[in-house]
Write an enzyme that holds these catalytic residues in place. Structure first.
Site, PDB file in Angstrom:
ATOM      1  N   LYS A   9     -33.715  58.624  26.226  1.00  0.00           N
ATOM      2  CA  LYS A   9     -32.396  58.344  26.802  1.00  0.00           C
ATOM      3  C   LYS A   9     -32.385  57.151  27.750  1.00  0.00           C
ATOM      4  CE  LYS A   9     -30.689  63.072  26.285  1.00  0.00           C
ATOM      5  NZ  LYS A   9     -30.017  64.221  26.924  1.00  0.00           N
ATOM      6  N   GLY A  45     -36.663  69.837  37.565  1.00  0.00           N
ATOM      7  CA  GLY A  45     -36.959  68.701  36.713  1.00  0.00           C
ATOM      8  C   GLY A  45     -36.295  67.430  37.210  1.00  0.00           C
ATOM      9  N   GLY A  87     -36.169  64.437  35.048  1.00  0.00           N
ATOM     10  CA  GLY A  87     -36.021  63.520  33.920  1.00  0.00           C
ATOM     11  C   GLY A  87     -34.584  63.080  33.695  1.00  0.00           C
ATOM     12  N   GLY A  88     -34.314  62.609  32.460  1.00  0.00           N
ATOM     13  CA  GLY A  88     -32.998  62.085  32.143  1.00  0.00           C
ATOM     14  C   GLY A  88     -31.894  63.108  32.272  1.00  0.00           C
ATOM     15  N   GLY A 118     -27.884  76.465  27.231  1.00  0.00           N
ATOM     16  CA  GLY A 118     -27.325  75.122  27.112  1.00  0.00           C
ATOM     17  C   GLY A 118     -26.526  74.848  25.851  1.00  0.00           C
TER      18      GLY A 118
END
Length: 413
Positions: free
Chosen positions: A64, A125, A127-128, A221
Site C-alpha cells: 500500500k 500495529g 503498518g499501512g 473486518g
C-alpha cells in the site's frame, strides 16, 4: 468490458473477487467489469504497475505504500494517510492513487464513534492499515495510542493503557492460516467497550472469541472489506452505488464463507447428512475421522488399540484444526469431539455448529470402540449437555436426506 483486480503478496483466500462480482452485477450492463487476483513478490510490483493494461486495481498487504511512487496523482486522503489501496487509470494512462480503507473503517466503527468520542483507543500495529485507523480516529475525536513491537508503547507495557475503551487490531496476528493466535490478552483491559479486528478470515479470531467470552462487543473486518470495496467500485466506475449494497454483500459473503459443522453421537448420521449437504450446496465436505485415518495410516479402532484414546484425541484435535481453518465447507466430526474443551474455539472460529440427534436404538456402533465399551446410554448422558452447549442449531435426524434439506432451508443455502 472494464478490467480491474487486486495486487498483493498472498491472495489465494481473498474475498475480493466475490465482492466485486456482486458489485458488478448490481450495475447497468454497460458498467459491468471483471475482477482478478494478481499475487506477486515485491520485486515485481513496479513492473506490473508500469506495464498492466488494467483499468484500475486494488492494493493490499504489503504494497500500500510501495505503489505510491507510481501514482501521478494522489487523492487528498491518500496523501494525508500515506497509504494507497485503490488505483484508477486516468485518461492520459497514468494512475490516480486513492484510499478507500478510510471509508471502510469508518463504516466498521459505525455508531460507536459517538459513544467513544474522548475515550482512549489502542491501535495494535503500526503498518499501512494502522495509518488509516489513526486517521479515522483522529477525525472522530477519539484519542489513540499505537502499540508496536519496539516503540515507546509496546506489548511489554500494555499495563499503561488498562483504561482503553476501544481496541483495534490492525496486525495479521490470528489471520488464516495462523488461526488461534492473539496479539493481546483482553482481560488486561477492564474498561474496554468495543474490540475491532480488521481480520475477516477466520470469521472469529482468538481475539474476538475472547471478547465474546468477556462480554465485550466485537466485530471482524468483513464489513470494512466490503465497504472499502464498494467505495473502490464507485471510483472505478465513476458512479454512485446503492446504499444498501454494503450490508447486502457483507451478509452474503458471511453466509457463503462460514462452515457448517455437525456434532452428535457416534452413528447419528453426521457423515451421511454432510454428504447430502455437500451435494445440495456444491460445498466441499470434510470428515474429521477420515482425516485422522489418512494422517495416521490406520483405521480408528487400530489407533485406539495401539495408542489409546488420549493419542486419538490429539489426532482428532489436529484434524479439526485443519478442517475448521477452511471457509465455506461442510464438516462432519466424531462423536467425542466435544469431550475436549480445546476443540470449542476451533469450531467457533469459522463454523455454524449443528447438533444432530437420533434414537439410541438406531445408532450404529460398529467400528466405534468407545460406544461398544461404554454403551450409548452412558455416552449420551455424559455428552448431551456438551452437544447442547456447543451448538447453535438442533435437528432430530430421522431421515438424513430430509434433515440435510431442512438445514439448507433454515440456513438459506
Amino acid at each position: 468490458m472494464l478490467h480491474f483486480g487486486l495486487i498483493g503478496r498472498k491472495l489465494s483466500h481473498s474475498f475480493s473477487p466475490a465482492i466485486h462480482e456482486m458489485i458488478s452485477q448490481s450495475v447497468a450492463t454497460s458498467l459491468q467489469y471483471d475482477y482478478q487476483l494478481f499475487p506477486m513478490e515485491p520485486e515485481t510490483v513496479g513492473n506490473f504497475v508500469q506495464t498492466t493494461t488494467l483499468d484500475g486495481f486494488n492494493v493490499t498487504i504489503p504494497y500500500k505504500t510501495d505503489v505510491i511512487p507510481f501514482c501521478s496523482t494522489l487523492s487528498p486522503r491518500a496523501k494525508a494517510i500515506g497509504s494507497v489501496n485503490t488505483m484508477k487509470r486516468l485518461p492520459d494512462g497514468t494512475f490516480l492513487g486513492d484510499n478507500t480503507d478510510y471509508f471502510g473503517f469508518e463504516y466498521m466503527l459505525g455508531e460507536a464513534k459517538a459513544s467513544l468520542r474522548g475515550k482512549k483507543a489502542l491501535i495494535l500495529g503500526s503498518g499501512g492499515a494502522s495509518k488509516t485507523v489513526c486517521a479515522v480516529l483522529q477525525d472522530s475525536e477519539i484519542p489513540y495510542v499505537v502499540i508496536s513491537r519496539s516503540g515507546e508503547n509496546n506489548y511489554n507495557n500494555l499495563n499503561r493503557h488498562s483504561d482503553a475503551a476501544l481496541i483495534v487490531n490492525t496486525t495479521p496476528v490470528g489471520m488464516y492460516p495462523n488461526n488461534g493466535e492473539s496479539p493481546i490478552d483482553l482481560s488486561l483491559f477492564p474498561s474496554c467497550q468495543l474490540v475491532l479486528d480488521l481480520i475477516y478470515n477466520p470469521s472469529r479470531t482468538a481475539l474476538l472469541l475472547q471478547a465474546d467470552e468477556l462480554g465485550i462487543p466485537a466485530k471482524n473486518g468483513l464489513s470494512m472489506l466490503v465497504a472499502q470495496g464498494v467505495r473502490a467500485g464507485e471510483i472505478f466506475l465513476d458512479t454512485a452505488l446503492k446504499e444498501e449494497l454494503i450490508e447486502d454483500i457483507t451478509a452474503s459473503i458471511a453466509a457463503k464463507t462460514r462452515n457448517i459443522l455437525l456434532i452428535g453421537m457416534p452413528g447419528c448420521g453426521k457423515t451421511t447428512v454432510a454428504t447430502y449437504l455437500s451435494e445440495m450446496t456444491g460445498r466441499r465436505m470434510i470428515d474429521t475421522d477420515e482425516l485422522i485415518v489418512q494422517h495416521a495410516g490406520m483405521p480408528i479402532p487400530e489407533i485406539f488399540s495401539q495408542y489409546g484414546e488420549k493419542h486419538f484425541r490429539e489426532l482428532e484435535t489436529s484434524a479439526l484444526a485443519e478442517a475448521s481453518k477452511e471457509s465455506g465447507v461442510i464438516i462432519a466430526t466424531g462423536g467425542g469431539i466435544v469431550t475436549q474443551p480445546r476443540n470449542l474455539p476451533l469450531i467457533r472460529q469459522n463454523s455454524r455448529c449443528i447438533f444432530l440427534e437420533r434414537p439410541l436404538e438406531q445408532l450404529d456402533i460398529s467400528g466405534r470402540p468407545i460406544s461398544q465399551a461404554v454403551g450409548v446410554e452412558k455416552l449420551l448422558q455424559e455428552r448431551l449437555p456438551l452437544y447442547q452447549a456447543w451448538s447453535e442449531f438442533y435437528f432430530f435426524n430421522e431421515d438424513s436426506h430430509s434433515t440435510a434439506k431442512k438445514i439448507c432451508q433454515m440456513l438459506g443455502l
